[in-house]
Structures are given as C-alpha cells and as structure tokens.
Write a protein that holds these residues in place. Structure first.
Motif, PDB file in Angstrom:
ATOM      1  N   GLU A   1       0.817  -1.206   0.000  1.00 19.49           N
ATOM      2  CA  GLU A   1       0.000   0.000   0.000  1.00 19.49           C
ATOM      3  C   GLU A   1       0.853   1.261   0.000  1.00 19.49           C
ATOM      4  OE1 GLU A   1      -2.616  -0.251   3.311  1.00 19.49           O
ATOM      5  OE2 GLU A   1      -3.809  -1.896   2.453  1.00 19.49           O
ATOM      6  N   SER A   2       2.089   1.161   0.465  1.00 19.40           N
ATOM      7  CA  SER A   2       2.992   2.304   0.493  1.00 19.40           C
ATOM      8  C   SER A   2       3.866   2.312  -0.744  1.00 19.40           C
ATOM      9  CB  SER A   2       3.883   2.254   1.743  1.00 19.40           C
ATOM     10  OG  SER A   2       4.911   3.216   1.665  1.00 19.40           O
ATOM     11  N   SER A   3       4.056   3.515  -1.316  1.00 20.41           N
ATOM     12  CA  SER A   3       4.944   3.658  -2.471  1.00 20.41           C
ATOM     13  C   SER A   3       6.405   3.761  -2.056  1.00 20.41           C
ATOM     14  CB  SER A   3       4.545   4.904  -3.275  1.00 20.41           C
ATOM     15  OG  SER A   3       3.242   4.767  -3.787  1.00 20.41           O
ATOM     16  N   GLU A   4       6.662   3.729  -0.763  1.00 16.45           N
ATOM     17  CA  GLU A   4       8.030   3.866  -0.263  1.00 16.45           C
ATOM     18  C   GLU A   4       8.683   2.529   0.045  1.00 16.45           C
ATOM     19  OE1 GLU A   4       9.389   6.844  -0.322  1.00 16.45           O
ATOM     20  OE2 GLU A   4       7.462   7.576  -1.058  1.00 16.45           O
ATOM     21  N   VAL A   5       7.900   1.458   0.053  1.00 20.65           N
ATOM     22  CA  VAL A   5       8.423   0.140   0.426  1.00 20.65           C
ATOM     23  C   VAL A   5       8.071  -0.877  -0.652  1.00 20.65           C
ATOM     24  CG1 VAL A   5       8.421  -1.703   2.137  1.00 20.65           C
ATOM     25  CG2 VAL A   5       8.188   0.677   2.875  1.00 20.65           C
ATOM     26  N   ALA A   6       9.056  -1.649  -1.077  1.00 17.19           N
ATOM     27  CA  ALA A   6       8.834  -2.727  -2.055  1.00 17.19           C
ATOM     28  C   ALA A   6       9.607  -3.953  -1.618  1.00 17.19           C
ATOM     29  CB  ALA A   6       9.254  -2.286  -3.443  1.00 17.19           C
ATOM     30  N   ALA A   7       9.168  -5.120  -2.070  1.00 12.71           N
ATOM     31  CA  ALA A   7       9.848  -6.372  -1.755  1.00 12.71           C
ATOM     32  C   ALA A   7      10.307  -7.018  -3.052  1.00 12.71           C
ATOM     33  CB  ALA A   7       8.905  -7.315  -1.018  1.00 12.71           C
ATOM     34  N   VAL A   8      11.504  -7.593  -3.019  1.00  8.50           N
ATOM     35  CA  VAL A   8      12.025  -8.347  -4.165  1.00  8.50           C
ATOM     36  C   VAL A   8      12.482  -9.717  -3.670  1.00  8.50           C
ATOM     37  CG1 VAL A   8      12.743  -6.303  -5.436  1.00  8.50           C
ATOM     38  CG2 VAL A   8      14.369  -7.403  -3.898  1.00  8.50           C
ATOM     39  N   ALA A   9      12.440 -10.694  -4.570  1.00 11.20           N
ATOM     40  CA  ALA A   9      12.881 -12.048  -4.202  1.00 11.20           C
ATOM     41  C   ALA A   9      13.807 -12.578  -5.286  1.00 11.20           C
ATOM     42  CB  ALA A   9      11.685 -12.979  -4.037  1.00 11.20           C
TER      43      ALA A   9
END
Length: 267
Positions: free
Chosen positions: A253-261
C-alpha cells in the motif's frame, strides 16, 4: 505437494489464493479460513497465473460469486472458472483453453496480466518477444504485437488518463511502455537497462508514478512510470547487491516500500 511452488496469486477481493507447482497441480485456498478449496491437475507447470473478474451469481439456490482466473502453460493459455456446485456443495474449477488461429502462433506464453478496470483483455508476453492479446469474454485471440527480439519475460499494467499502459520487460534488457487496446497499439516510452541482464519482473507503485524493474543480474531499477527515465534523486541502479537473478518485485500500500525475491531464496 513436495514439488516446488511456481506461481501464487490472490483474487482481487483477497478471498482466494491460487497456486501451482512444478508437477502441474493447481490449488485454490480460502484465505479467511485457510482451508483448501479445490485442486486440479494441469498438463504441465504454469508459467503465469493472474486473477480476473468476479461475477455475481444469478442462482437463487446458490448465491455465491464465481471467479475467473487465467494461466499460461507452455503453448496453452487457459481461462479457469471457480464456481460453487450446488449439487456437491463444493467449489469446482472449470478450465477452458483460449482459442488461437489455426496456424502460425506456436509460442510459449511466459507472463500475463489483465488489462483495464473491466478486465476485458488478457495481455501476454511470448518467448518470441511479442505481446499477445486475448478477449476474456469470448476467449479468442485478438492480436500479436512485436516488442523484442529477446523474448518478453515480464509484464505490468497501469490505468492512466490516456488509457491502460502495458509495460513489457524484455530479454534484451529493455523496458517498453505500450498504450492501446484490442488490435491498436503504439510504443510510448522505452528504456535500456544497464548491466546486460534480462528484465525478469516489473511492478508500479501505489501512486502510479514509479515503475520498478528487476534483472537476471540482480539489479533493481526505479523509473518514471510515464517516461521510463531514471527516477529523480535515486542511484542507477537503485540496488545491485543481489548475487542471484531477481524473479519478482511488488509494492504494498505504500509507495516507499517494495519487496524483491531472488532465485537463491533471498529477499
């Protein structure tokens, strides 16, 4: 299952989770209860899995919505329908293949997303580097647009004031933005990522202003979603510390946090 999980996807209302493994098993879970709803065997493992429209039931005796979702398995593109069976009092999955022209389109379909708020079209990337378009109501192939000579490995869609933009991640290290619908398409932006890697995943942020791309060389790039220029004030690439290919990326929901795998299991 003891096989490796290949695909996971949640329905738009967060009610169901669909997943598939290397053995071709397709399973659907009820997320509120955590129970397994149904399983079906596919001819081979799935290359992509994405949920479509939720359709309200017109049955008085079974007032439960039915769910559409789509998958790619080698040269097959499938429409699955999850629907409650009033006779068995259980949900069942019915699978129908998308219809292709009689010849000339033997491809592997590597990625896919629904286009538009009404999910009227399924857009898929092929091993030959094309964008293939299917009508989700009629299950009929509509068009094939050349995009890359290195295969199309990743896809993302974003609704804008001008229409739905389809972002294409290519095996030659390029990201292209296409605007269009059905049989009419044009390239509106293009970027070449450094590092020599293949683009493996794409995802836009919650605000729709930035696009993240990950590569087979373990790099993460942040771009302006409209121009595909590097995002202002951020290094290029933003991250280059991963030592394995990055297979997926997602914003919350936040544009400041992303996850990568990554392929080695790191995040």
């Amino acid at each position: 299952s003891t096989s490796a999980v290949r695909q996971l996807a949640c329905s738009s209302d967060d009610r169901y989770l669909a997943g598939s493994d290397d053995a071709g098993r397709l399973a659907v879970w009820d997320l509120p209860t955590g129970t397994l709803t149904t399983t079906v065997k596919q001819p081979s493992s799935l290359d992509f899995l994405t949920w479509g429209a939720i359709v309200a039931s017109d049955r008085k005796m079974g007032p439960r919505a039915k769910y559409h979702f789509f998958s790619g398995s080698g040269s097959r593109v499938n429409c699955h329908t999850l629907e409650f069976d009033v006779h068995t009092m259980q949900y069942r999955v019915h699978t129908e293949r998308m219809q292709f022209p009689s010849s000339g389109l033997s491809r592997t379909y590597l990625c896919g997303e629904l286009q538009g708020d009404d999910a009227a079209y399924l857009v898929c990337g092929t091993s030959a580097g094309e964008l293939a378009i299917f009508n989700t109501a009629t299950h009929v192939f509509r068009a094939c647009v050349p995009v890359s000579c290195g295969g199309m490995l990743a896809i993302d869609t974003l609704e804008t004031a001008e229409g739905c933009v389809v972002y294409c991640g290519c095996g030659d290290g390029k990201v292209k933005a296409l605007l269009g619908k059905d049989m009419e398409w044009r390239v509106v932006a293009e970027a070449v990522l450094g590092g020599g890697g293949k683009v493996r995943s794409l995802n836009h942020d919650a605000s729709g202003t930035r696009l993240l791309a990950t590569t087979s060389t373990g790099e993460v790039y942040v771009m302006d979603a409209m121009t595909l220029a590097p995002a202002a004030g951020l290094p290029v690439p933003m991250i280059s510390a991963h030592c394995a290919p990055l297979h997926c990326v997602a914003f919350g929901e936040s544009s400041e946090v992303a996850a990568v795998a990554a392929a080695n299991g790191t995040t």
